[in-house]
Design a protein around this motif. Structure first.
Motif, mmCIF file in Angstrom:
data_model
loop_
_atom_site.group_PDB
_atom_site.id
_atom_site.type_symbol
_atom_site.label_atom_id
_atom_site.label_comp_id
_atom_site.label_asym_id
_atom_site.label_seq_id
_atom_site.Cartn_x
_atom_site.Cartn_y
_atom_site.Cartn_z
ATOM 1 N N UNK A 143 0.835 -1.168 0.000
ATOM 2 C CA UNK A 143 0.000 0.000 0.000
ATOM 3 C C UNK A 143 0.893 1.248 0.000
ATOM 4 N N UNK A 144 0.564 2.207 -0.835
ATOM 5 C CA UNK A 144 1.351 3.434 -0.924
ATOM 6 C C UNK A 144 1.024 4.375 0.234
ATOM 7 N N UNK A 145 1.931 5.287 0.502
ATOM 8 C CA UNK A 145 1.781 6.214 1.622
ATOM 9 C C UNK A 145 0.488 7.022 1.500
ATOM 10 N N UNK A 146 0.225 7.551 0.332
ATOM 11 C CA UNK A 146 -0.976 8.369 0.126
ATOM 12 C C UNK A 146 -2.240 7.544 0.381
ATOM 13 N N UNK A 147 -2.231 6.307 -0.046
ATOM 14 C CA UNK A 147 -3.372 5.413 0.153
ATOM 15 C C UNK A 147 -3.583 5.130 1.645
ATOM 16 N N UNK A 148 -2.496 4.936 2.372
ATOM 17 C CA UNK A 148 -2.590 4.709 3.814
ATOM 18 C C UNK A 148 -3.193 5.935 4.494
ATOM 19 N N UNK A 149 -2.716 7.119 4.122
ATOM 20 C CA UNK A 149 -3.228 8.363 4.709
ATOM 21 C C UNK A 149 -4.725 8.520 4.431
ATOM 22 N N UNK A 150 -5.128 8.286 3.208
ATOM 23 C CA UNK A 150 -6.543 8.405 2.860
ATOM 24 C C UNK A 150 -7.383 7.391 3.623
ATOM 25 N N UNK A 151 -6.882 6.177 3.765
ATOM 26 C CA UNK A 151 -7.619 5.154 4.509
ATOM 27 C C UNK A 151 -7.756 5.520 5.986
ATOM 28 N N UNK A 152 -6.683 6.026 6.583
ATOM 29 C CA UNK A 152 -6.731 6.442 7.992
ATOM 30 C C UNK A 152 -7.775 7.543 8.164
ATOM 31 N N UNK A 153 -7.733 8.545 7.304
ATOM 32 C CA UNK A 153 -8.688 9.646 7.396
ATOM 33 C C UNK A 153 -10.119 9.168 7.203
ATOM 34 N N UNK A 154 -10.329 8.262 6.257
ATOM 35 C CA UNK A 154 -11.674 7.716 6.038
ATOM 36 C C UNK A 154 -12.169 6.931 7.238
ATOM 37 N N UNK A 155 -11.284 6.146 7.853
ATOM 38 C CA UNK A 155 -11.687 5.390 9.031
ATOM 39 C C UNK A 155 -12.113 6.318 10.165
ATOM 40 N N UNK A 156 -11.320 7.353 10.399
ATOM 41 C CA UNK A 156 -11.656 8.308 11.462
ATOM 42 C C UNK A 156 -12.962 9.026 11.125
ATOM 43 N N UNK A 157 -13.135 9.406 9.869
ATOM 44 C CA UNK A 157 -14.370 10.072 9.437
ATOM 45 C C UNK A 157 -15.587 9.182 9.689
ATOM 46 N N UNK A 158 -15.430 7.886 9.465
ATOM 47 C CA UNK A 158 -16.534 6.946 9.627
ATOM 48 C C UNK A 158 -16.705 6.446 11.055
ATOM 49 N N UNK A 159 -15.910 6.988 11.986
ATOM 50 C CA UNK A 159 -16.063 6.615 13.386
ATOM 51 C C UNK A 159 -15.352 5.339 13.791
ATOM 52 N N UNK A 160 -14.476 4.855 12.930
ATOM 53 C CA UNK A 160 -13.700 3.658 13.220
ATOM 54 C C UNK A 160 -12.325 4.070 13.744
ATOM 55 N N UNK A 161 -11.809 3.330 14.695
ATOM 56 C CA UNK A 161 -10.469 3.607 15.212
ATOM 57 C C UNK A 161 -9.478 2.760 14.418
ATOM 58 N N UNK A 162 -8.666 3.406 13.573
ATOM 59 C CA UNK A 162 -7.689 2.638 12.794
ATOM 60 C C UNK A 162 -6.581 2.088 13.693
ATOM 61 N N UNK A 163 -6.038 0.943 13.296
ATOM 62 C CA UNK A 163 -4.938 0.338 14.051
ATOM 63 C C UNK A 163 -3.788 0.015 13.105
ATOM 64 N N UNK A 164 -2.592 0.092 13.641
ATOM 65 C CA UNK A 164 -1.391 -0.045 12.802
ATOM 66 C C UNK A 164 -1.242 -1.421 12.175
ATOM 67 N N UNK A 165 -1.723 -2.456 12.835
ATOM 68 C CA UNK A 165 -1.556 -3.808 12.300
ATOM 69 C C UNK A 165 -2.351 -4.025 11.015
ATOM 70 N N UNK A 166 -3.417 -3.260 10.835
ATOM 71 C CA UNK A 166 -4.213 -3.377 9.610
ATOM 72 C C UNK A 166 -3.432 -2.896 8.391
ATOM 73 N N UNK A 167 -2.399 -2.106 8.633
ATOM 74 C CA UNK A 167 -1.588 -1.557 7.548
ATOM 75 C C UNK A 167 -0.176 -2.158 7.520
ATOM 76 N N UNK A 168 0.044 -3.172 8.319
ATOM 77 C CA UNK A 168 1.351 -3.835 8.413
ATOM 78 C C UNK A 168 2.472 -2.845 8.737
ATOM 79 N N UNK A 169 2.191 -1.929 9.671
ATOM 80 C CA UNK A 169 3.167 -0.938 10.092
ATOM 81 C C UNK A 169 3.622 -1.219 11.517
ATOM 82 N N UNK A 170 4.873 -0.883 11.799
ATOM 83 C CA UNK A 170 5.337 -0.959 13.182
ATOM 84 C C UNK A 170 4.691 0.196 13.950
#
Length: 87
Positions: free
Chosen positions: A1-28
Motif C-alpha cells: 500500500x502506498x503512503x498516500x493510500x494509507x493516509x486516505x484510509x486512515x482519514x476515512x476510518x476516522x471520518x466513519x467513526x472507526x479507530x484505525x490500528x497499525x496492524x491493519x496496515x502492516x506498520x510498526x
C-alpha cells in the motif's frame, strides 16, 4: 500500500467513526506514530495522543509506547483533503 493510500484510509476510518490500528496496515508502532503525527501536524486530525517511553523522566527512550485515537476527529482541513483527493 502506498503512503498516500494509507493516509486516505486512515482519514476515512476516522471520518466513519472507526479507530484505525497499525496492524491493519502492516506498520510498526513507530511508523504508525509517524503517520499519525504527520496527520496531526498537517491539522487533518485532532485529539490524538502519542505516548513515548521517553515520557517517563526516569529513563530516556524514543520508542513509541502507544497511540491513542479513541477521541480522534477529522478536521475541516482533513475533510477538504479527502474531497480533493477522492475527486
Amino acid at each position: 500500500m502506498e503512503i498516500k493510500e494509507i493516509i486516505l484510509n486512515i482519514l476515512n476510518e476516522i471520518k466513519n467513526g472507526t479507530i484505525p490500528i497499525h496492524t491493519a496496515y502492516n506498520l510498526t508502532l513507530d511508523m504508525w506514530a509517524e503517520f499519525i503525527e504527520y496527520l496531526d501536524d498537517k491539522k487533518y486530525i485532532t485529539d490524538v495522543t502519542i505516548y513515548w517511553f521517553g515520557d517517563d523522566d526516569t529513563y530516556y527512550d524514543e520508542r513509541v509506547h502507544s497511540v491513542d485515537l479513541t477521541k480522534a476527529k477529522l478536521t475541516t482541513f482533513g475533510e477538504e483533503f479527502l474531497v480533493e483527493e477522492v475527486n
